[in-house]
Enzyme design. Sequence first.
Site, mmCIF file in Angstrom:
data_model
loop_
_atom_site.group_PDB
_atom_site.id
_atom_site.type_symbol
_atom_site.label_atom_id
_atom_site.label_comp_id
_atom_site.label_asym_id
_atom_site.label_seq_id
_atom_site.Cartn_x
_atom_site.Cartn_y
_atom_site.Cartn_z
ATOM 1 N N ASP A 144 59.734 120.495 85.839
ATOM 2 C CA ASP A 144 59.538 120.244 84.413
ATOM 3 C C ASP A 144 60.726 119.496 83.811
ATOM 4 O O ASP A 144 61.868 119.700 84.209
ATOM 5 C CB ASP A 144 59.352 121.592 83.708
ATOM 6 C CG ASP A 144 59.086 121.459 82.235
ATOM 7 O OD1 ASP A 144 58.025 120.924 81.873
ATOM 8 O OD2 ASP A 144 59.938 121.879 81.435
ATOM 9 N N GLU B 279 58.762 115.430 86.375
ATOM 10 C CA GLU B 279 58.145 114.974 85.133
ATOM 11 C C GLU B 279 59.135 114.109 84.361
ATOM 12 O O GLU B 279 60.137 114.601 83.866
ATOM 13 C CB GLU B 279 57.731 116.168 84.269
ATOM 14 C CG GLU B 279 57.096 115.741 82.949
ATOM 15 C CD GLU B 279 57.125 116.816 81.872
ATOM 16 O OE1 GLU B 279 56.234 116.812 81.006
ATOM 17 O OE2 GLU B 279 58.055 117.656 81.879
#
Length: 620
Positions: free
Chosen positions: A330, A359
């Site tokens: 993330d 990400e």
Amino acid sequence: MKKMLSTLIFLLFFCINFTLGQEIKRVEPEFWWVGMTNPNLQVLVYGENISDLSPSVDNGKIDLQQVIRTENPNYLFLNLKINKNASAGTFNIQFSKDEKVVKQYSYELREREEGSKQRKGFNNSDVIYLITPDRFANGNTDNDNIEGLRDKVNREKPGGRHGGDIQGIIDHLDYIEEMGFTSIWLNPVLENKMPDHSYHGYSTTNYYKVDPRFGSNELHKKLSKKAHERGMKLIMDMIPNHCGSEHWWIKDPPSDDWVHYQDNYTNTNHRRTTLWDPHASKIDKKQFAEGWFVRTMPDLNQDNPLLAKYLIQNSIWWVEYADLRGIRLDTYPYSGKEFMQKWSCRMMEEYPNLNIVGEEWTDNPAVISSWQRGKKTTGNYESCLPSLMDFPTQMAISSSLTSEEDWDSGMIQLYRSLANDFIYPEPSNLVVFTDNHDMSRFFTQVNEDLKLFKLGIIFTATTRGIPQYFYGTEILKANPDTDDHGVIRSDFPGGWPDDEKNAFTGEGISEKKKEAQSFMKKLLNWRKNEEVIHTGELTHFLPKNECYVYFRHNKQKTIMVALNKNAEESYKINTSRFQECLKGKNSGTNVLTGEKINNLDNYKIKPKSGVIIELKPNSK
């Protein structure tokens, strides 16, 4: 005499416990493994005034190389070296005061699973199914509400907990497998002891514990095992950038620099390009990397070497413990370039064949490519990250299907996105997707047009890279007139005992939804065994008349894909234009319909539709 002896025993017991203070509250990681590539292990010990004690170990094959104390007396950090000939079992960490052992902790070393280091991660042959566990299926209603956790189940509240859990996913592995998905990415399942909006999992309050409303560590491991038995891989969502404001660290931090802006809340500017911008100001870079993601998510200071090692070890621990085959990282750039280099390289050192997707949410392929392994950047920065989410292509999919056709809009946007592949070290390892948990549903993006929806699904399933779909995409989940994430992540019908509709069985859902579900099922199951789609070369042609044509080919097979966006006109294939890929092939089979095509020269692609043609060599 007996009374005096009892008094002495009581005084001795009191002195020992007074010296120690409270019991040792935490030891992290709780256990480790022998035979790891890197023999060094950092153990965090937490307890009241624990730093007053002097630790030692009673195993000659375990070296206590360093004891680190911080300004908070409730912490000790022990740097151990596990010798190559160390055996699985337990050893004691002893804590002494005035040369007397007053406390000891039995630490466990486990045997690694055979072949653990060489585990293979998800790859081009896979299709990833992204699940928000709280919203997929409730397999155990007994864990809906847990004492001590304030956020209670309320299915009427979009941002509330709805009760989905790991058992619910296990119960529906048949469905996931039958749909053609081969890897499962779960939004975070670790403890989120937050007062509200805890369902999404991105505010971690314990890095070593599955949230009990989802299940347990053991159940998470069971899911991984059950998935592997079906040939499916489990991918864990990890968050090294920030934790939840209710994390026990935040209540009693090890040091004053454990969290950025600890006493002066500052939000990140979210300007990710500042990390690569040669003209960016220092203050802008600092605010991006050190500002908090949101007020409830304190930004962790990975420049602190104790915290950096803690986070790296935690990632390794979960891969080893849960037998993971992938990680989704993330907010990858938010932790800073230096730490992410250390983290990614350490992970690949331990698991060289694991796949990790980062990400980096931007439409700029230059920025995304800078993070991928093998890319040489300014300043000789080298990442070890194998994969990234292909946000530029995701944006191009949505825009190309809904924009008016012009010189620089429409299907040319999709073509142009792939034309940028020269900038990536390994474009075939990017994850391509139509939507995810943080954006509008794909069906909403294409204005709830089923035909455009199918074009996007065909593209992601047949282009280069690793396709990923969000749970419910297959049944046309939508979020009309709202961007509320709680609505975007709405419940999967049939996942709760009292649901009137059941998308797992088809009961009660519309024919349109069934059509989309059947379409994806056929397409993804076909893709499973098509090596030419997994690893074959891609050759594409400039879009004409709103039709984008490309080929996937290897020495054994050639697949032709044509996406006709034109709502009014059929697209007649001009075989002379595509001869470099056709090469004596003028017939084939429409994969989606089974239709036999005897002469491509006479074949027309209907308005607003796509075809996948498995080409057949001409008879001699």
